[in-house]
Design a protein around this motif. Structure first.
Motif, PDB file in Angstrom:
ATOM      1  N   GLY A 132      42.309  22.663   8.353  1.00 27.40           N
ATOM      2  CA  GLY A 132      43.171  22.628   7.188  1.00 27.40           C
ATOM      3  C   GLY A 132      42.438  22.363   5.886  1.00 27.40           C
ATOM      4  O   GLY A 132      41.239  22.105   5.865  1.00 27.40           O
ATOM      5  N   SER A 133      43.172  22.422   4.801  1.00 30.59           N
ATOM      6  CA  SER A 133      42.530  22.282   3.491  1.00 30.59           C
ATOM      7  C   SER A 133      42.294  20.828   3.133  1.00 30.59           C
ATOM      8  O   SER A 133      41.512  20.546   2.228  1.00 30.59           O
ATOM      9  CB  SER A 133      43.388  22.962   2.422  1.00 30.59           C
ATOM     10  OG  SER A 133      44.724  22.553   2.571  1.00 30.59           O
ATOM     11  N   CYS A 134      42.940  19.891   3.815  1.00 27.73           N
ATOM     12  CA  CYS A 134      42.744  18.486   3.464  1.00 27.73           C
ATOM     13  C   CYS A 134      41.292  18.011   3.646  1.00 27.73           C
ATOM     14  O   CYS A 134      40.747  17.405   2.725  1.00 27.73           O
ATOM     15  CB  CYS A 134      43.682  17.608   4.269  1.00 27.73           C
ATOM     16  SG  CYS A 134      45.320  17.598   3.590  1.00 27.73           S
TER      17      CYS A 134
HETATM   18  S1  SF4 Z   1      48.597  18.930   3.895  1.00 24.35           S
HETATM   19 FE1  SF4 Z   1      46.649  18.694   4.934  1.00 24.35          FE
HETATM   20  S2  SF4 Z   1      47.146  17.787   6.921  1.00 24.35           S
HETATM   21 FE2  SF4 Z   1      49.025  18.607   6.083  1.00 24.35          FE
HETATM   22  S3  SF4 Z   1      49.191  20.676   6.956  1.00 24.35           S
HETATM   23 FE3  SF4 Z   1      48.173  20.859   4.944  1.00 24.35          FE
HETATM   24  S4  SF4 Z   1      45.994  20.781   5.478  1.00 24.35           S
HETATM   25 FE4  SF4 Z   1      47.079  19.980   7.226  1.00 24.35          FE
END
Ligand code: SF4
Lengths: 325, 141
Positions: B85-87
């Motif tokens: 994911g982008s986090c």
């Molecule tokens: S906000 Fe971050 S943890 Fe949540 S779905 Fe998107 S990438 Fe994943």
């Protein structure tokens, strides 16, 4: 002939490992199909073991030599049990008696417990305590059933009521009417749940509960040692299903079909494999996919309450049947 | 010194999931009957000692990244790390928080980033397999 015995001692453990891993693979595949998944290839356990033997083996600083030795001990003790049981439908290599096998059956679980305690991890210690509770639980119904069968052998006037050879005569079903067969089926049901408990499979997998205590007993094991425990699980599956085959279905198929020589050997081993496979599917795969884990207190209640009562009820029904006839 | 993945490891990959916030929704579908990662021999394990691959999902705080580091150190070689994911890449939608780790790469050597918010399960499965294949033998596919 002594050289046949030697060959059997060398070959049986290897065949048992291969067969056990194959059974585990079938177990995973069938479970996946029951959940409408594709599932891993049937040879997946072989890939897993091969990978585990390649990976690094981490030995925690706080552990003792027991940590490194116990996986080997559990595999070796299972090798010895296999030599005492009629593996692949052949007559056992060594002649022993049932009580000895009961004692030997404690060793693999005990090895796991000792390894867990000596690893120095709190998760493994909790898992070990739970495993000890589990062991005290399943022994009770198991011993009840086996002693009942020796009593039955004794009442038939068999000279050695505790030797494995006298158990392989199919004594469970001998001289039973319809009522008695119902009682024996009850005992078989209890025995299937005992297998699930001995293998620490759901719903009795409190000792290796992944979600609560991080893998439990084997939390600190890795690489080669974990691979040995994997193999020990496969062997234990074979040993326990073979034990049930001895107690309940010791019949061969070759006499029934009227064939002899090498063909009889092949037919008997195929028949043995089918029996073991069916026992595994009913005692493990169906349970695994349909029920969830018990708590520790519920587990003790299940063994010492329901299952013990069920086995006593089964024995009682068989008594009545034998008195009536 | 990093040990390389060898051929037998490609068929059996055990992953350890370290997930925060909504990261759980990223890895849960992998186990479901629709996507079923077990058909490729990928299995989720519950102890870092058993794992080959560390999945970092969700945004990391300054405290949770310390635990992620410990988990990484506890895993036996050969091992790899995948960030979901982008986090983990930029802090995602929590980028302006005082407590968010903006780049996980500064703390743990990440081998593969999988984009998306959240990433698709197909992408994750494909990522794990192609990463392990790429590390295998040190040659790049
Ligand atoms: S906000 Fe971050 S943890 Fe949540 S779905 Fe998107 S990438 Fe994943």
């Amino acid at each position: 002939m002594w050289w046949i015995t030697l060959i059997e001692i060398a070959v049986f453990p290897i065949v048992a490992i291969l067969l056990g891993l194959l059974l585990l693979g079938i177990d995973r595949k069938v479970a996946a199909r029951m959940q409408r998944r594709v599932g891993p290839p049937i040879l997946q356990p072989f890939y897993d073991v091969r990978k585990l033997f390649i990976k690094d083996t981490v030995i925690p600083k706080k552990s003792t030599w027991i940590f490194d030795f116990m996986p080997l001990l559990s595999v070796v003790s299972l090798f010895i049990i296999i030599l005492y049981l009629p593996f692949m439908g052949l007559s056992p290599v060594l002649h022993g008696d049932m009580v000895f096998i009961l004692y030997l059956l404690i060793l693999p679980s005990l090895a796991k417990v000792l390894g867990g305690i000596s690893s120095g991890s709190p998760y493994a210690a909790v898992g070990s305590q739970r495993e000890i509770t589990n062991m005290m639980g399943y022994e009770f119904p198991l011993v009840t059933i086996i002693f009942f069968m020796s009593w039955k052998l004794f009442s038939f006037g068999v000279a050695k009521p505790f030797s494995v050879a006298s158990f392989t005569s199919g004594v469970m079903w001998a001289g039973l009417g319809t009522l008695g067969i119902a009682g024996a089926l009850l005992l078989l049901f209890v025995m299937l749940l005992v297998i699930a408990g001995e293998l620490s499979r759901p719903p009795f997998d409190v000792s290796s509960a992944g979600e609560e205590i991080a893998g439990g007993i084997t939390a600190e094991y890795s690489g080669r040692n974990l691979g040995l425990f994997y193999i020990a699980d496969a062997l234990k599956l074979i040993v326990l299903t073979t034990l049930v085959v001895v107690l309940f279905f010791p019949f061969g198929i070759s006499g029934f079909l009227g064939i002899g020589g090498w063909f009889a050997l092949i037919a008997d081993s195929i028949f043995y494999f089918i029996k073991v496979l069916l026992l595994m599917i009913f005692s493990e795969t169906v349970l695994k996919t349909s029920v969830s884990r018990l708590k520790v207190t519920q587990l003790v209640n299940a063994y010492w309450g329901s299952l013990l009562m069920l086995s006593l009820l089964g024995i009682f029904i068989i008594f009545i049947d034998m008195v009536l006839s | 010194m990093r040990k390389e993945f060898s051929k037998p490891m490609v068929k059996s990959i055990w992953i350890f999931e370290w997930i925060n916030s909504c990261g759980f929704s990223e890895v849960l579908p992998l186990d479901s009957s629709k996507f079923d990662m077990e058909r490729f021999g990928i299995k989720a394990v519950s102890s870092p000692r058993h794992a080959d691959c560390l999945l970092i999902g969700g945004y990391q705080t300054l405290k949770s990244i310390e635990i992620a580091k410990r988990i990484y150190e506890q895993m036996p070689e050969p091992k790899c790390v995948i960030a979901l994911g982008s986090c983990p890449i930029s802090g995602g939608m929590y980028w302006d928080s005082y407590n968010t780790v903006k780049k996980v790469d500064k703390y743990i050597p990440v081998d593969l980033w999988i984009l998306g918010c959240p990433p698709r399960p197909e992408a994750i499965i494909d990522g794990i397999i192609s990463l392990v294949n790429a590390i295998n033998g040190g040659k790049n596919d």
